[in-house]
Design a protein around this motif. Structure first.
Motif, PDB file in Angstrom:
ATOM      1  N   GLY A  18     -27.618  13.532  64.887  1.00  0.00           N
ATOM      2  CA  GLY A  18     -27.564  13.170  63.502  1.00  0.00           C
ATOM      3  C   GLY A  18     -27.020  14.197  62.797  1.00  0.00           C
ATOM      4  N   VAL A  19     -26.901  15.494  63.297  1.00  0.00           N
ATOM      5  CA  VAL A  19     -26.405  16.785  62.702  1.00  0.00           C
ATOM      6  C   VAL A  19     -24.721  16.815  63.006  1.00  0.00           C
ATOM      7  N   GLY A  20     -24.097  16.938  61.936  1.00  0.00           N
ATOM      8  CA  GLY A  20     -22.762  17.006  61.835  1.00  0.00           C
ATOM      9  C   GLY A  20     -22.289  18.111  62.709  1.00  0.00           C
ATOM     10  N   ILE A  21     -21.545  18.023  63.685  1.00  0.00           N
ATOM     11  CA  ILE A  21     -20.954  19.135  64.608  1.00  0.00           C
ATOM     12  C   ILE A  21     -19.529  19.171  64.212  1.00  0.00           C
ATOM     13  N   TRP A  52     -20.956  31.076  61.670  1.00  0.00           N
ATOM     14  CA  TRP A  52     -20.098  30.288  61.203  1.00  0.00           C
ATOM     15  C   TRP A  52     -18.875  30.675  60.251  1.00  0.00           C
ATOM     16  N   SER A  53     -19.076  31.698  59.432  1.00  0.00           N
ATOM     17  CA  SER A  53     -18.166  32.188  58.550  1.00  0.00           C
ATOM     18  C   SER A  53     -16.961  32.803  59.563  1.00  0.00           C
ATOM     19  N   ALA A  54     -17.131  33.485  60.346  1.00  0.00           N
ATOM     20  CA  ALA A  54     -16.275  34.274  61.215  1.00  0.00           C
ATOM     21  C   ALA A  54     -15.492  33.053  61.880  1.00  0.00           C
ATOM     22  N   LYS A  64     -15.041  27.413  50.789  1.00  0.00           N
ATOM     23  CA  LYS A  64     -16.036  27.979  49.710  1.00  0.00           C
ATOM     24  C   LYS A  64     -17.286  28.597  50.159  1.00  0.00           C
ATOM     25  N   SER A  65     -17.523  28.173  51.368  1.00  0.00           N
ATOM     26  CA  SER A  65     -18.817  28.609  51.866  1.00  0.00           C
ATOM     27  C   SER A  65     -18.690  30.028  52.669  1.00  0.00           C
ATOM     28  N   ILE A  66     -17.472  30.534  52.712  1.00  0.00           N
ATOM     29  CA  ILE A  66     -17.501  31.933  53.381  1.00  0.00           C
ATOM     30  C   ILE A  66     -17.750  32.902  52.339  1.00  0.00           C
ATOM     31  N   VAL A  67     -18.952  33.139  52.205  1.00  0.00           N
ATOM     32  CA  VAL A  67     -19.707  34.061  51.180  1.00  0.00           C
ATOM     33  C   VAL A  67     -20.820  34.443  51.886  1.00  0.00           C
ATOM     34  N   PRO A  68     -21.392  35.621  51.433  1.00  0.00           N
ATOM     35  CA  PRO A  68     -22.602  35.985  52.100  1.00  0.00           C
ATOM     36  C   PRO A  68     -23.734  35.208  52.113  1.00  0.00           C
ATOM     37  N   TYR A  69     -24.671  35.082  52.763  1.00  0.00           N
ATOM     38  CA  TYR A  69     -25.557  33.974  53.139  1.00  0.00           C
ATOM     39  C   TYR A  69     -26.348  34.071  51.801  1.00  0.00           C
ATOM     40  N   GLY A  70     -26.934  35.207  51.180  1.00  0.00           N
ATOM     41  CA  GLY A  70     -27.687  34.925  50.046  1.00  0.00           C
ATOM     42  C   GLY A  70     -26.914  34.356  48.676  1.00  0.00           C
ATOM     43  N   ASP A  71     -25.470  34.413  48.855  1.00  0.00           N
ATOM     44  CA  ASP A  71     -24.991  33.646  47.820  1.00  0.00           C
ATOM     45  C   ASP A  71     -24.899  32.226  47.962  1.00  0.00           C
ATOM     46  N   LEU A  72     -25.385  31.635  48.781  1.00  0.00           N
ATOM     47  CA  LEU A  72     -25.150  30.172  49.173  1.00  0.00           C
ATOM     48  C   LEU A  72     -26.359  29.379  48.341  1.00  0.00           C
ATOM     49  N   ASP A  73     -25.958  28.112  47.952  1.00  0.00           N
ATOM     50  CA  ASP A  73     -27.147  27.484  47.143  1.00  0.00           C
ATOM     51  C   ASP A  73     -27.796  27.020  48.498  1.00  0.00           C
ATOM     52  N   ALA A  74     -29.264  26.343  48.196  1.00  0.00           N
ATOM     53  CA  ALA A  74     -30.314  26.403  49.158  1.00  0.00           C
ATOM     54  C   ALA A  74     -29.749  25.120  49.827  1.00  0.00           C
ATOM     55  N   SER A  75     -29.331  24.096  49.425  1.00  0.00           N
ATOM     56  CA  SER A  75     -28.674  23.138  50.443  1.00  0.00           C
ATOM     57  C   SER A  75     -27.620  23.672  51.408  1.00  0.00           C
ATOM     58  N   THR A  76     -26.953  24.444  51.045  1.00  0.00           N
ATOM     59  CA  THR A  76     -25.717  24.935  52.020  1.00  0.00           C
ATOM     60  C   THR A  76     -26.753  25.699  52.993  1.00  0.00           C
ATOM     61  N   GLU A  78     -29.610  25.430  53.942  1.00  0.00           N
ATOM     62  CA  GLU A  78     -30.322  24.288  54.703  1.00  0.00           C
ATOM     63  C   GLU A  78     -29.513  23.908  56.025  1.00  0.00           C
ATOM     64  N   GLU A  79     -28.176  23.829  56.074  1.00  0.00           N
ATOM     65  CA  GLU A  79     -27.397  23.424  56.915  1.00  0.00           C
ATOM     66  C   GLU A  79     -26.998  24.163  58.215  1.00  0.00           C
ATOM     67  N   ASP A  80     -27.577  25.322  57.942  1.00  0.00           N
ATOM     68  CA  ASP A  80     -27.831  26.061  59.394  1.00  0.00           C
ATOM     69  C   ASP A  80     -28.829  26.141  60.184  1.00  0.00           C
ATOM     70  N   GLU A  81     -30.001  25.513  59.472  1.00  0.00           N
ATOM     71  CA  GLU A  81     -31.362  25.249  60.136  1.00  0.00           C
ATOM     72  C   GLU A  81     -31.113  24.653  61.593  1.00  0.00           C
ATOM     73  N   PRO A  82     -30.501  23.517  61.558  1.00  0.00           N
ATOM     74  CA  PRO A  82     -30.314  22.790  63.081  1.00  0.00           C
ATOM     75  C   PRO A  82     -29.872  23.673  63.952  1.00  0.00           C
ATOM     76  N   PHE A  83     -28.986  24.678  63.811  1.00  0.00           N
ATOM     77  CA  PHE A  83     -28.128  25.355  64.752  1.00  0.00           C
ATOM     78  C   PHE A  83     -29.163  26.581  65.008  1.00  0.00           C
ATOM     79  N   VAL A  84     -29.927  27.069  64.001  1.00  0.00           N
ATOM     80  CA  VAL A  84     -31.011  28.032  64.486  1.00  0.00           C
ATOM     81  C   VAL A  84     -32.039  27.387  65.206  1.00  0.00           C
ATOM     82  N   GLU A  85     -32.476  26.144  65.095  1.00  0.00           N
ATOM     83  CA  GLU A  85     -33.639  25.756  66.056  1.00  0.00           C
ATOM     84  C   GLU A  85     -32.881  25.551  67.495  1.00  0.00           C
TER      85      GLU A  85
END
Length: 96
Positions: A18-21, A52-54, A64-76, A78-85
């Motif tokens: 269900g995770v969009g690749i 992902w940014s690279a 729009k999401s090619i910014v430092p991780y700390g500058d992202l909103d919480a929902s964006t 969260e999108e990295d979590e499935p790949f971390v897992e």
């Protein structure tokens, strides 16, 4: 197939259903394979976002999401979590 391609395919296979690749993401998963080898189970969302940014910079030029991780909103963030897992699961299987 080489060891990084093997790791990339392992990670791809461990991403939960269900995770969009993104389309044309072979190079992205190669970057995730490098994270698997270098960070193993210690990989973070910030690491995944940087990879992902690279990839997005090379394939899309801008996003729009090619910014430092700390500058992202919480929902964006969260999108990295499935790949971390998936990377952490792969690292556990590979004993990295």
């Amino acid at each position: 197939m080489n060891y990084l391609q093997d790791d990339a395919e392992l990670i791809r296979g461990l991403v939960r259903e269900g995770v969009g690749i993104p389309d044309e993401s072979d190079a992205l998963f190669m970057l995730y394979a490098v994270l698997l080898r270098s960070k193993g189970v210690s990989v973070t969302r910030s690491d995944v976002h940087d990879a992902w940014s690279a990839w997005a910079t090379l394939t899309q030029g801008s996003h729009k999401s090619i910014v430092p991780y700390g500058d992202l909103d919480a929902s964006t963030k969260e999108e990295d979590e499935p790949f971390v897992e998936a990377i952490r699961l792969a690292a556990s299987q590979r004993e990295c």
